[in-house]
Enzyme design. Structure first.
Site, PDB file in Angstrom:
ATOM      1  N   THR A  40       0.859  -1.189   0.000  1.00  0.00           N
ATOM      2  CA  THR A  40       0.000   0.000   0.000  1.00  0.00           C
ATOM      3  C   THR A  40       0.888   1.230   0.000  1.00  0.00           C
ATOM      4  O   THR A  40       1.943   1.254   0.638  1.00  0.00           O
ATOM      5  CB  THR A  40      -0.959  -0.005   1.213  1.00  0.00           C
ATOM      6  OG1 THR A  40      -1.823  -1.127   1.091  1.00  0.00           O
ATOM      7  CG2 THR A  40      -1.819   1.254   1.263  1.00  0.00           C
ATOM      8  N   PHE A  45       1.103   5.250   0.849  1.00  0.00           N
ATOM      9  CA  PHE A  45       0.474   6.260   1.702  1.00  0.00           C
ATOM     10  C   PHE A  45       1.053   7.624   1.339  1.00  0.00           C
ATOM     11  O   PHE A  45       2.190   7.717   0.865  1.00  0.00           O
ATOM     12  CB  PHE A  45       0.793   5.974   3.177  1.00  0.00           C
ATOM     13  CG  PHE A  45       0.296   4.638   3.656  1.00  0.00           C
ATOM     14  CD1 PHE A  45      -0.905   4.522   4.334  1.00  0.00           C
ATOM     15  CD2 PHE A  45       1.034   3.483   3.420  1.00  0.00           C
ATOM     16  CE1 PHE A  45      -1.368   3.296   4.770  1.00  0.00           C
ATOM     17  CE2 PHE A  45       0.575   2.242   3.849  1.00  0.00           C
ATOM     18  CZ  PHE A  45      -0.628   2.152   4.528  1.00  0.00           C
TER      19      PHE A  45
END
Ligand code: PRE
Length: 365
Positions: free
Chosen positions: A265, A267
């Protein structure tokens, strides 16, 4: 020499080295204190000192990785220096960083990976709240998830950029490993329900189909929330990561159950301060185009003409008209680089609206 004597001699050497390391770390910390004084002295009327310098931090970490000759690998060495810098910065100014809570989420892990453990990390209940806290100046920075390599864009985050005028000042990438977790009272052979965030359930879909095809999959607000719930239930399990597992004292009954081994992921760090170029940067913009034939082609042409590398393009409804769209575009380079600047000027002329969300150093760790 006996094994005992050998160990004693080596430990004496380690003690002596530690003394020197401590001396040098303290000298570095005193240097940072002086840096803070200089930053405060050289201010123009009404200007606030800027203690946190992401461009400098990226340079420090990169240089350390270049200098490193082992035996510790580059990531390990950079992590150590990340923490030293974090502690030095806390002497200048203790940073307050908002993240998507509760405690134990991957977003908190990302915040600590980016800023180190000397910041005060504050859990927020929703992505929009993080944007609002940063905009109000209640925290210095916020950390929000923006895309997952398996499941794609985090739309709440993209939409929040349309509503707030904040600056992206950094990015951080995290390998996401999910585990199947149970509590002390869970009857492992009687699991009938699994809790997790919808994104995480999706990232483990095939694994669940293969191993627990008949249990109920319940989407909750976060993985940490899922972990908290199973503590008190005998027939439930949670899918979450290491931080939530540790925090809620759970046991892993299956590890790394994500369908794709490279599941990551990305960010973003959001704040109010623009970041100067480092020579290895990324820029994020939002562009809205009128709904006419070839609009997307016109939008992308200047990037192509100026040799600017696009790293991502995402479409979202504009919220200002039915069937009208905005494009979220990330590309390599800094908005002050001449070729990027020129491309952006051309796009500004062609588009209905261009919003530069920020230029920031490419993730180092
Ligand atoms: O170089 C600076 O401006 C510093 O404040 C020093 C330092 C560091 O410890 O190296 C600390 C915090 C900044 O974010 C960047 C670097």
């Amino acid at each position: 020499m006996s094994e005992e004597a050998q160990l004693k001699a080596l430990r004496n050497r380690i003690d002596a080295i530690d003394e020197k390391v401590l001396e040098l770390i303290s000298e570095r910390a005193r240097c940072a204190q002086v840096v803070a004084e200089v930053k405060q002295k050289t201010l123009a009327e009404g200007e606030q000192p800027v203690f946190y310098r992401p461009e400098r931090e990226a340079q420090v970490l990169k240089r350390i990785m270049e200098l490193n000759k082992g035996p510790l690998d580059n990531e390990e060495v950079a992590r150590l220096f990340r923490e030293i810098m974090s502690a030095c910065l806390a002497l200048e100014e203790p940073l307050r960083v908002a993240y998507l809570g509760p405690e134990g989420t991957f977003t908190q892990a990302a915040a600590l990976k980016h800023f180190g453990h000397s910041v005060k990390s504050l859990p927020m209940a929703a992505i929009d709240e993080i944007f609002r806290e940063v905009a109000a100046g209640a925290v210095h920075f916020g950390v929000v998830p923006v895309e997952n390599s398996t499941e794609g864009a985090i739309n709440h985050t993209l939409d929040s950029f349309l509503e707030h005028d904040l600056v992206i000042c950094g990015e951080v990438e995290l390998r996401i490993h999910h585990h199947l977790l149970v509590g002390e009272n869970t009857r492992v052979d009687k699991i009938s329900r699994v809790y997790s965030h919808a994104q995480s359930l999706a990232q483990c879909r095939k694994w669940l189909d293969a191993h627990y095809p008949n249990i109920e999959r319940v989407a909750v607000a976060s993985n940490a929330d899922a972990a908290r719930r199973v503590q008190s239930e005998w027939n439930s399990a949670a899918i979450a990561g290491d931080m939530a597992c540790e925090l809620y004292g759970l046991t892993r009954i299956a590890e790394k159950i994500e369908d794709r081994p490279d599941n990551s992921t990305r960010f973003l760090i959001i704040g109010n301060q623009e970041v100067p170029p480092t020579g290895d940067d990324k820029t994020s913009v939002i562009v809205s185009m009128s709904n006419r034939p070839g609009a997307l082609h016109h939008l992308l042409q200047p990037f192509h003409d100026n040799g600017v590398d696009l790293t991502r393009i995402e479409t979202r409804p504009s919220r200002s008209g039915k069937w009208t769209y905005v494009f979220f575009i990330d590309f390599l380079g800094h908005q002050h680089d001449p070729l990027v600047k020129d491309a952006l000027e051309k796009i500004r002329d062609e588009s209905v609206g261009l919003k530069i969300l920020g230029s920031y150093p490419k993730a180092v760790l």
